[in-house]
Design a protein around this motif. Structure first.
Motif, PDB file in Angstrom:
ATOM      1  N   GLY A 122       1.055  -3.441  -4.672  1.00 19.02           N
ATOM      2  CA  GLY A 122       0.480  -3.907  -3.408  1.00 19.02           C
ATOM      3  C   GLY A 122       0.820  -2.981  -2.254  1.00 19.02           C
ATOM      4  O   GLY A 122       1.565  -2.016  -2.398  1.00 19.02           O
ATOM      5  N   TYR A 123       0.262  -3.276  -1.105  1.00 18.41           N
ATOM      6  CA  TYR A 123       0.649  -2.574   0.126  1.00 18.41           C
ATOM      7  C   TYR A 123       0.468  -3.530   1.290  1.00 18.41           C
ATOM      8  O   TYR A 123      -0.263  -4.522   1.204  1.00 18.41           O
ATOM      9  CB  TYR A 123      -0.168  -1.297   0.331  1.00 18.41           C
ATOM     10  CG  TYR A 123      -1.657  -1.474   0.446  1.00 18.41           C
ATOM     11  CD1 TYR A 123      -2.260  -1.808   1.664  1.00 18.41           C
ATOM     12  CD2 TYR A 123      -2.494  -1.288  -0.656  1.00 18.41           C
ATOM     13  CE1 TYR A 123      -3.630  -1.964   1.770  1.00 18.41           C
ATOM     14  CE2 TYR A 123      -3.868  -1.447  -0.561  1.00 18.41           C
ATOM     15  CZ  TYR A 123      -4.426  -1.774   0.655  1.00 18.41           C
ATOM     16  OH  TYR A 123      -5.790  -1.936   0.772  1.00 18.41           O
ATOM     17  N   VAL A 124       1.160  -3.241   2.384  1.00 19.41           N
ATOM     18  CA  VAL A 124       1.143  -4.123   3.543  1.00 19.41           C
ATOM     19  C   VAL A 124       1.075  -3.279   4.811  1.00 19.41           C
ATOM     20  O   VAL A 124       1.717  -2.234   4.903  1.00 19.41           O
ATOM     21  CB  VAL A 124       2.389  -5.033   3.546  1.00 19.41           C
ATOM     22  CG1 VAL A 124       3.674  -4.227   3.643  1.00 19.41           C
ATOM     23  CG2 VAL A 124       2.317  -6.059   4.651  1.00 19.41           C
ATOM     24  N   LEU A 125       0.263  -3.709   5.783  1.00 21.17           N
ATOM     25  CA  LEU A 125       0.159  -3.001   7.050  1.00 21.17           C
ATOM     26  C   LEU A 125       1.420  -3.215   7.879  1.00 21.17           C
ATOM     27  O   LEU A 125       2.018  -4.293   7.843  1.00 21.17           O
ATOM     28  CB  LEU A 125      -1.060  -3.467   7.837  1.00 21.17           C
ATOM     29  CG  LEU A 125      -2.343  -2.660   7.606  1.00 21.17           C
ATOM     30  CD1 LEU A 125      -2.857  -2.876   6.193  1.00 21.17           C
ATOM     31  CD2 LEU A 125      -3.415  -3.031   8.615  1.00 21.17           C
ATOM     32  N   VAL A 126       1.811  -2.181   8.615  1.00 22.11           N
ATOM     33  CA  VAL A 126       3.011  -2.248   9.450  1.00 22.11           C
ATOM     34  C   VAL A 126       2.652  -1.836  10.870  1.00 22.11           C
ATOM     35  O   VAL A 126       1.646  -1.150  11.103  1.00 22.11           O
ATOM     36  CB  VAL A 126       4.125  -1.345   8.879  1.00 22.11           C
ATOM     37  CG1 VAL A 126       4.621  -1.863   7.540  1.00 22.11           C
ATOM     38  CG2 VAL A 126       3.650   0.103   8.750  1.00 22.11           C
ATOM     39  N   PRO A 127       3.453  -2.251  11.859  1.00 24.26           N
ATOM     40  CA  PRO A 127       3.203  -1.857  13.249  1.00 24.26           C
ATOM     41  C   PRO A 127       3.215  -0.335  13.394  1.00 24.26           C
ATOM     42  O   PRO A 127       3.949   0.337  12.667  1.00 24.26           O
ATOM     43  CB  PRO A 127       4.377  -2.493  14.009  1.00 24.26           C
ATOM     44  CG  PRO A 127       4.798  -3.642  13.144  1.00 24.26           C
ATOM     45  CD  PRO A 127       4.581  -3.167  11.731  1.00 24.26           C
ATOM     46  N   PRO A 128       2.394   0.222  14.286  1.00 18.02           N
ATOM     47  CA  PRO A 128       1.537  -0.439  15.285  1.00 18.02           C
ATOM     48  C   PRO A 128       0.081  -0.586  14.833  1.00 18.02           C
ATOM     49  O   PRO A 128      -0.840  -0.418  15.637  1.00 18.02           O
ATOM     50  CB  PRO A 128       1.621   0.529  16.459  1.00 18.02           C
ATOM     51  CG  PRO A 128       1.682   1.885  15.798  1.00 18.02           C
ATOM     52  CD  PRO A 128       2.453   1.692  14.514  1.00 18.02           C
TER      53      PRO A 128
END
Length: 438
Positions: A122-128
């Protein structure tokens, strides 16, 4: 700049990839599940797509797994199972809870109401990063050193991961009702005794519901275990656990149907069912089968139609069409200067799009700069450039001997994609894009 922030994540040991606003990666990212990207690769990606969102690949490569909560209801459901957890990131629709990597846990969609799990694969969006509506992901707590995954979540996710690896048998001991799987047993038992019995009984009910067992049989199993716990559950407490598990299953199915419907309604033209698997990160056979059922319903509702020779290819049926008011309009033309007296050869109307095409190094940028120079006194010029930084642009306009750089009255933006989100509509705005790849 996003490139600098991507490098910061990389230095902390996270495998980063560039992702579009619609959460789709710009690149084929599977290789980076087993190897870290290099600094040169990161430079190349964000030089090519300067405003690309940043995603971190979850799993062993980044020593990271994430619970992605999509709503306040999902947060409440998570807190019921694991109270006092603190989120690391505020997402546009919910929260991200980051934990240290757990071996053998992949992705799980709606494993709790409105909660997804991102592990291996999987992958996950991170700030900003930001979504299509320009709503940002914001840090709430450092991600450098992530806490261990709580035992309740680990047990729930482990049962989900192992549910297709063989039948599950429960070994009953009247003193504490130990339960363990017979296949691929890790030796970790679920203890149905004081202090852990509440979590374990919920886990059992949820697992049986997920397996597709009829409700009547679920009640027999759960009530049997509830009566053999120490101390035993009351009839009312047991029924509440069963109803909660059944309700969560219904919510998961409704949520998936809503997610698929919203994605279909937001897309245009043709798409494949595999596009939905990718965007919603669906991996199990059951999830994909549910998507097929949902798409069939959308076909019956005349929202989409099957098309093409490939199985799983669809087209969204466009039912809305914009009417053009050709009576109550301004029929005047606009005065824009173009090189080679081109403006004298054509009549330019408000809202027109003019395309200049040419081979590399044919002089397209010089053409654009001349248009800006001659029109910037009469127009609000917005210049989108995907090729040059400030230093190179300064050198280019220095070649105009009769005008200094500080005399150029224009707004300059470094951008390379999704121009529709950023062009400035309205009277007296002149948008120039240099360049656009079709």
């Amino acid at each position: 700049m996003n490139k600098d922030i991507a490098h910061e994540y990389h230095k902390k040991g996270f495998a980063v990839i560039p992702v579009k606003r619609n959460k789709r990666p710009y690149i084929s990212w599977q290789d980076y599940q087993s190897r870290m990207p290099t600094e040169k690769e990161i430079d190349y990606w964000w030089d090519r797509w300067p405003s690309a969102n940043i995603a971190v690949i979850t799993g062993k490569i980044s020593n990271l797994c994430t619970v992605d909560v999509d709503s306040e209801e999902g947060l409440k459901a998570l807190n019921e199972l694991c109270p006092d957890l603190e989120p690391n990131v505020k997402s546009p629709s919910g929260y991200h809870f980051h934990f240290a990597y757990e071996e053998g846990l992949g992705n799980a969609i709606r494993f709790i109401h409105d909660c997804d799990f991102k592990g291996d694969g999987g992958y996950v969006l991170v700030p900003p990063s930001m979504n299509m509506r320009r709503e940002k992901y914001e840090n709430m707590k450092k991600v450098d050193r992530c806490a261990q995954l709580p035992g309740a979540l680990k047990a729930l996710l482990s049962s989900n991961a192992n549910k297709n690896k063989g039948s599950t048998h429960y070994l009953i001991n009247n003193s504490n009702c130990n339960a363990r799987t017979s296949d691929n047993d890790t030796g970790d038992a679920l203890l149905f005794s004081k202090g852990t019995r509440d979590e374990a009984l919920f886990h059992l009910a949820n697992h049986l519901v997920k397996s597709g067992m009829p409700a009547a049989n679920i009640r027999k199993y759960v009530h049997f275990f509830a009566q053999n716990c120490s101390p035993p559950f009351t009839q009312k407490e047991t029924e509440e656990k069963i109803q909660s598990a059944l309700k969560r299953k219904n919510n998961r199915e409704k949520s998936l149907a809503q997610d698929v419907r919203e994605w279909v309604l937001s897309t245009n033209g043709y798409f494949l069912s595999t596009d939905i698997y990718s965007v919603l990160q669906l991996s199990t056979i059951k999830e994909k089968k549910n998507v097929s059922i949902i798409l069939k319903r959308l076909v019956n509702e005349n929202i989409i139609e099957r098309t093409g020779k490939r199985n799983g290819q669809f087209r969204k049926i466009e039912t809305e069409i914009e009417k053009i008011d050709f009576k109550n309009v301004d029929t005047g033309s606009v005065d824009i200067w173009l090189p080679f007296r081109l403006n004298e050869m054509v009549e330019i109307s408000p809202g027109n799009i003019i395309v200049f095409a040419g081979a590399p190094n044919a002089g397209k940028t010089a053409f654009m700069l001349n248009i800006i120079r001659e029109n910037m006194r009469d127009w609000d010029v917005h210049y989108f450039n995907s090729e040059m930084g400030g230093s190179e642009l300064n050198k280019r306009i220095m070649k105009f001997n009769d005008i200094s750089p500080d005399m150029w009255d224009m707004n300059v933006y470094g951008y390379s994609d999704d121009y529709a989100d950023h062009i400035k509509p309205g009277k007296n705005n002149l948008n120039i894009i240099d360049y656009m790849e079709l």
